[in-house]
Design a protein around this motif. Sequence first.
Motif, PDB file in Angstrom:
ATOM      1  N   LEU A  53       3.937   5.285  13.339  1.00  0.00           N
ATOM      2  CA  LEU A  53       3.356   5.977  12.184  1.00  0.00           C
ATOM      3  C   LEU A  53       1.856   5.788  12.189  1.00  0.00           C
ATOM      4  O   LEU A  53       1.346   4.744  12.610  1.00  0.00           O
ATOM      5  N   SER A  54       1.153   6.762  11.641  1.00  0.00           N
ATOM      6  CA  SER A  54      -0.274   6.576  11.419  1.00  0.00           C
ATOM      7  C   SER A  54      -0.433   5.577  10.279  1.00  0.00           C
ATOM      8  O   SER A  54       0.459   5.450   9.425  1.00  0.00           O
ATOM      9  N   PRO A  55      -1.541   4.871  10.218  1.00  0.00           N
ATOM     10  CA  PRO A  55      -1.758   3.950   9.100  1.00  0.00           C
ATOM     11  C   PRO A  55      -1.658   4.643   7.742  1.00  0.00           C
ATOM     12  O   PRO A  55      -1.084   4.087   6.799  1.00  0.00           O
ATOM     13  N   ASP A  56      -2.170   5.869   7.639  1.00  0.00           N
ATOM     14  CA  ASP A  56      -2.099   6.601   6.369  1.00  0.00           C
ATOM     15  C   ASP A  56      -0.661   6.910   5.971  1.00  0.00           C
ATOM     16  O   ASP A  56      -0.273   6.736   4.811  1.00  0.00           O
ATOM     17  N   ASP A  57       0.145   7.357   6.935  1.00  0.00           N
ATOM     18  CA  ASP A  57       1.546   7.658   6.638  1.00  0.00           C
ATOM     19  C   ASP A  57       2.317   6.386   6.274  1.00  0.00           C
ATOM     20  O   ASP A  57       3.146   6.395   5.365  1.00  0.00           O
ATOM     21  N   ALA A  58       2.038   5.301   6.975  1.00  0.00           N
ATOM     22  CA  ALA A  58       2.707   4.031   6.675  1.00  0.00           C
ATOM     23  C   ALA A  58       2.356   3.567   5.266  1.00  0.00           C
ATOM     24  O   ALA A  58       3.246   3.182   4.490  1.00  0.00           O
ATOM     25  N   GLU A  59       1.086   3.610   4.905  1.00  0.00           N
ATOM     26  CA  GLU A  59       0.664   3.153   3.578  1.00  0.00           C
ATOM     27  C   GLU A  59       1.240   4.038   2.473  1.00  0.00           C
ATOM     28  O   GLU A  59       1.634   3.541   1.419  1.00  0.00           O
ATOM     29  N   GLU A  60       1.305   5.340   2.699  1.00  0.00           N
ATOM     30  CA  GLU A  60       1.872   6.240   1.695  1.00  0.00           C
ATOM     31  C   GLU A  60       3.371   5.967   1.514  1.00  0.00           C
ATOM     32  O   GLU A  60       3.871   5.914   0.385  1.00  0.00           O
ATOM     33  N   THR A  61       4.074   5.777   2.603  1.00  0.00           N
ATOM     34  CA  THR A  61       5.502   5.465   2.523  1.00  0.00           C
ATOM     35  C   THR A  61       5.721   4.137   1.815  1.00  0.00           C
ATOM     36  O   THR A  61       6.601   4.016   0.950  1.00  0.00           O
ATOM     37  N   LEU A  62       4.929   3.134   2.145  1.00  0.00           N
ATOM     38  CA  LEU A  62       5.047   1.832   1.484  1.00  0.00           C
ATOM     39  C   LEU A  62       4.727   1.933  -0.005  1.00  0.00           C
ATOM     40  O   LEU A  62       5.390   1.303  -0.832  1.00  0.00           O
ATOM     41  N   ARG A  63       3.736   2.737  -0.350  1.00  0.00           N
ATOM     42  CA  ARG A  63       3.401   2.920  -1.762  1.00  0.00           C
ATOM     43  C   ARG A  63       4.593   3.502  -2.517  1.00  0.00           C
ATOM     44  O   ARG A  63       4.957   3.029  -3.599  1.00  0.00           O
ATOM     45  N   LEU A  64       5.227   4.501  -1.922  1.00  0.00           N
ATOM     46  CA  LEU A  64       6.392   5.123  -2.563  1.00  0.00           C
ATOM     47  C   LEU A  64       7.572   4.150  -2.663  1.00  0.00           C
ATOM     48  O   LEU A  64       8.259   4.108  -3.688  1.00  0.00           O
ATOM     49  N   LEU A  65       7.807   3.367  -1.622  1.00  0.00           N
ATOM     50  CA  LEU A  65       8.884   2.375  -1.674  1.00  0.00           C
ATOM     51  C   LEU A  65       8.620   1.324  -2.749  1.00  0.00           C
ATOM     52  O   LEU A  65       9.518   0.948  -3.506  1.00  0.00           O
ATOM     53  N   ARG A  66       7.372   0.851  -2.818  1.00  0.00           N
ATOM     54  CA  ARG A  66       7.017  -0.154  -3.832  1.00  0.00           C
ATOM     55  C   ARG A  66       7.158   0.412  -5.245  1.00  0.00           C
ATOM     56  O   ARG A  66       7.629  -0.265  -6.155  1.00  0.00           O
TER      57      ARG A  66
END
Length: 76
Positions: A53-66
């Motif tokens: 994953l790109s860092p941006d996609d990873a951070e967005e996914t993590l934000r949604l999971l959190r």
Amino acid sequence: MCLAVPMRVTRIEGESALCEIDGVRKEASLLMIDDVREGDYVLIHAGFAIEKLSPDDAEETLRLLRETLADTEEAQ
């Protein structure tokens, strides 16, 4: 239901990677994807890195999971 979680690769040894997110560390197989380097984000599912994953996609996914986890905890 199955869930893959984005994690950052902190160390690679052979075909295995040590991955970390939010203080949680897991070892994962790299047999399913190529060209993974330390610092990359990968999706981890059932002990395997299945996609980079790109860092941006990873951070967005993590934000949604959190956010979903926080909403679930508030509802209890």
